[in-house]
Enzyme design. Structure first.
Site, PDB file in Angstrom:
ATOM      1  CB  CYS A 113      46.004  41.533  40.059  1.00  0.00           C
ATOM      2  SG  CYS A 113      47.408  41.984  41.082  1.00  0.00           S
ATOM      3  CG  HIS A 249      46.651  42.376  35.797  1.00  0.00           C
ATOM      4  ND1 HIS A 249      46.344  43.545  36.453  1.00  0.00           N
ATOM      5  CD2 HIS A 249      47.640  41.780  36.516  1.00  0.00           C
ATOM      6  CE1 HIS A 249      47.106  43.646  37.525  1.00  0.00           C
ATOM      7  NE2 HIS A 249      47.895  42.602  37.588  1.00  0.00           N
ATOM      8  CG  ASN A 279      50.369  44.903  39.219  1.00  0.00           C
ATOM      9  OD1 ASN A 279      49.184  45.211  39.349  1.00  0.00           O
ATOM     10  ND2 ASN A 279      50.793  43.659  39.289  1.00  0.00           N
TER      11      ASN A 279
END
Ligand code: ACO
Length: 322
Positions: A113, A249, A279
């Site tokens: 990520c 993020h 996500n």
């Protein structure tokens, strides 16, 4: 020395929408629970015949168009992905072929990520040292392929998507600084515990799935991304008010809110897009950036602090003026 300036961005989300209500019929969960714990209402899922490179290509073509750059001008391609189309060649090489670009370096970066920030750091260094003049930097994922859709602890969080930026050399910044960190001591807290060299059978049978210690990851993500804000501001000798936008993020609205609160960023200067795409791992930050540029929130001249956090753990930030 030259700086790297962002001259275009693009993004792409697959057509198929998976809502919380859809998930209610797949696992023992509820829209209310997912909203309260994550703030995510829906995510996108790639079609069976749609792959990471397809998402990367659509986002890249848009970014090149906005930058007014022809593929022939690109002299570096860096793709951040955890879900490459093939073991090899890299997704960056596949993308290079799709775009009809030949000869320039093209390679993938794997930092889950945090991947897009790591890729941006690499491209920035190429441009700063005049190893490249025009870089295409992409974060693209079909994360749905490494999710166990019977595991309610993970399947509610993730989605598919792609984002891309064009960086070009310039006498003015651009990217002011990047800050990267990793710590493999936490390798078991968020991972796919199988791969090519280890238990390839799981990959072949389609059961190579993401596992996560949710509470630990939550705490760590908040701590690491808050510390990154301090580190970035301090390195540039600036204060919070010199930064127009914080793009953490896009993992979970609660994580984003906690980072905003801990670092003193008011909610109206913290970008949140995770609510409608989940996500998307390496695609999360460029997706949030591109959407905010397109809807007029982030404008030319704004200073933006972007940060990623992912499995490894890996975490990093980039400060740039558009
Ligand atoms: N629906 C309903 N109940 C659920 C669900 C669900 N989808 N998932 C878990 N539960 C239950 C649990 O079984 C538990 O039940 P119990 O008390 O009877 O045992 C209860 O809810 C509480 O579980 P917790 O795991 O403590 O719930 P928490 O509030 O921590 O929320 C979550 C879980 C959303 C996963 C949270 O820990 C989180 O967001 N962690 C961060 C993870 C993250 O964002 N990861 C993305 C990767 S990070 C990155 O991108 C790098």
């Amino acid at each position: 020395m030259k700086y790297a300036r962002l001259t275009g961005s693009g993004s792409y989300l697959p057509d198929k929408v998976l809502t919380n209500h859809d998930l209610e019929s797949m696992v023992d969960t509820s829209h209310e629970w997912i909203m309260a714990r994550t703030g995510i209402s829906e995510r996108r899922i790639a079609a069976d015949d749609e792959f990471t490179c397809d998402l990367a290509e659509k986002a890249s073509r848009e970014a090149l168009h906005v930058a007014g750059v022809s593929p022939g001008q690109v002299d570096l391609i860096v793709v951040a992905t955890t879900t490459p189309d093939q073991v090899f060649p890299s997704t960056a090489c596949l993308l290079q072929q799709r775009l009809g670009i030949r000869g320039c370096p093209a390679f993938d970066v794997q930092a889950v990520c945090a991947g897009f920030i790591f890729a941006l750091d690499v491209a920035n260094r190429f441009i700063r040292t005049q190893g490249a003049r025009c870089a295409l930097v992409v974060g693209a994922e079909t994360f749905s392929r490494i999710i166990d859709w019977t595991d309610r602890g993970t399947c509610i969080l993730f989605g598919d998507g792609g984002g891309a930026v064009v960086l070009q050399d310039d006498d003015r910044p651009g990217i002011h600084s990047t800050h990267l960190h990793s710590d493999g001591a936490y390798k078991d807290l968020l991972c796919v515990p199988t791969g090519v060299s280890r238990n390839y059978e799981a990959v072949k049978s389609g059961t190579a799935y993401t596992t996560m210690a949710g509470n630990d990851v939550f705490r760590w993500a908040v701590t690491a991304m808050s510390a990154l804000v301090d580190e970035t501001l301090e390195a540039n000798g600036i204060g919070r008010d010199d930064v127009d936008w914080l793009i953490p993020h896009q993992a979970n609205v609660r994580i984003i809110n906690a980072v905003g609160k801990r670092t003193g960023f008011p909610a109206d200067r913290v970008i949140v897009t995770v609510n409608h795409h989940g996500n998307t791992s390496a695609a999360s930050v460029p997706l949030a950036l591109d959407e905010s540029i397109r809807n007029g929130k982030i404008r030319t001249g704004d200073t933006v602090l972007m940060e990623g956090f992912g499995g490894g753990f890996t975490w990093g930030s980039a400060l740039l003026t558009l």
